[in-house]
Design an enzyme around this catalytic site. Structure first.
Site: not given
Length: 443
Positions: A50, A120, A190
């Site tokens: 990302c 990664q 949330a």
């Protein structure tokens, strides 16, 4: 051969640009193969996360290698080469090795010292190995980088101190309770910060977690995604009497938890202590609420002090790691230099053993009556003569690996002994041509 690293990262491009140049999991294998078939590329590993898309490659020429990598990225994402050039940083040779070591150990991450990048890198390397786009150089270098990063994490405090607000919130709970895996937690909100807090709680072993939110469906979606409980905001007073840890992060303009609410629930509390951490701006929890007995309340300013102190600790650890990188680069260079010597030594030994075998054949023809024992004795002594004769030349060849003019002197060495050795570059190129040929013939 040259090692080159072409990087698009959080320093060279904003998130909107990085989103345009990210390979998804399904595309990364074919991307590795596509790049490997490109001119000048001898080995390659593609890393795409990302926060960064990076190409590590062994190339036959720096300028052409850089051009073809940037052109490959441009074509992969339907951009102009000039656009790619503007958002890439290119490192070559020792600087490329240093870049890989810093990335793998978390020194180049948005969050200094984070450990996720190590996994990664390992995954990117394994994928490249699976599709056979790595060779002698990268099979050694990436294992070295992964080992270095593991050692750095084990021997320093680089990853031990929280430097994100959501992580710090969970670490603060640990400071109060010590062990939190047996505690009940409540997350209010949330959004992204709430989800990060949830992941950090789960990572710390907390299993009893409830999410509440003003929009119940959002609480339900997040809870189902991570297999925890959810409830309505109306249940908040009851939940405050049951839980041990509260982390709140909403966009409310008003206090979600008030002094009156907590005072009312004080007599209902099942547990001794309640830790409430407010990571919202504006605040969700009324100030001075920790006046209630056994309630510990913290806001973002409290967390910021912890994060800043921890960041300083990580920076000190990062300095330790940086100081050990030059030795890693030197070790890599010594290994690469030896690659040029090993084939020469092998060729010299093979020529010497061929001479010994031819000599033994000649002895067998001229002295056919030799017993097996006599033949073994002669063979043993001729091999001993060869080994003694080769001892000094092999020592000299090894010493040439660290010489500034090693290529030139190794060529002279081969001419003196009339041998021909295939170097690592030629071996990689031959292997690549063979693999690409197989691909083309299959198609």
């Amino acid at each position: 051969m040259h090692f080159i690293a072409v990087s698009i990262n959080h320093r060279t491009a904003d998130v909107a640009l990085r989103e345009k140049v990210a390979f998804n999991d399904d595309a990364i294998r074919s991307a590795n193969v596509g790049l490997y078939e490109t001119k000048s590329i001898l080995e390659n590993v593609i890393l795409s996360t990302c926060n960064r898309t990076e190409v590590y490659a062994v190339v036959d020429q720096i300028h052409t290698g850089r051009y073809y990598i940037q052109r490959f990225l441009a074509r992969s994402f339907e951009l102009d080469v000039e656009e790619i050039k503007e958002m890439t940083e290119v490192n070559v040779g020792d600087e490329a090795v240093q870049h890989l070591l810093q990335v793998t150990s978390g020194l180049d991450s948005v969050v200094l010292g984070e450990t996720q990048i190590l996994g990664q890198i390992r995954k990117a390397f394994f994928i490249a190995q699976e599709v056979e786009t790595t060779g002698t150089i990268f099979n050694h270098l990436f294992k070295q980088a992964i080992t270095f990063a593991k050692k750095a994490h084990n021997e320093t405090d680089i990853a031990d101190n929280a430097v994100s607000v959501s992580y710090a919130a969970v670490e603060l709970s640990k400071k109060v309770f010590g062990k939190i895996s047996n505690k009940q937690a409540l997350i209010i909100g949330a959004g992204d910060m709430s989800e990060l807090s949830l992941l950090n709680l789960i990572g710390s072993g907390v299993t009893d977690i409830t999410i509440v939110n003003r929009t119940l469906s959002k609480a339900q979606n997040l809870a189902m995604k991570h297999q925890v409980k959810f409830d309505s905001m109306e249940s908040l007073p009851k939940l405050l009497a049951e839980v041990d840890i509260v982390i709140s992060s909403t966009s409310s303009e008003y206090y979600i938890i008030t002094n009156d609410m907590l005072q009312t629930q004080a007599t209902e509390r099942k547990n001794d202590s309640l830790v409430m951490i407010d990571i919202a701006v504006p605040r969700d929890i009324e100030p001075n609420i920790d006046a209630v007995q056994d309630v510990f309340s913290y806001d973002v300013d409290d967390l910021k002090g912890l994060v800043d102190a921890n960041l300083r600790e990580r920076q000190r650890a990062a300095e330790q790691i940086l100081q050990s990188i030059p030795a890693e680069i030197e070790a890599h260079n010594e290994w690469v230099n030896m690659l040029g010597v090993v084939p020469v030594i092998r060729a010299l030994r093979e020529k010497a053993m061929t001479i010994q075998e031819d000599t033994m054949d000649s002895i067998d023809r001229k002295l056919p009556g030799l017993t097996e024992r006599e033949r073994k004795i002669i063979s043993k002594h001729t091999k001993s003569i060869i080994n003694q004769m080769l001892k000094d030349p092999i020592k000299q060849a090894k010493e040439l690996s660290s010489d500034r003019r090693s290529n030139e002197k190794l060529e002279l060495f081969q001419n003196i002994f009339d041998i021909e050795a295939e170097n690592a570059y030629e071996s990689n190129k031959r292997m690549k041509q063979s693999k690409v040929g197989q691909i083309l013939s299959f198609e």
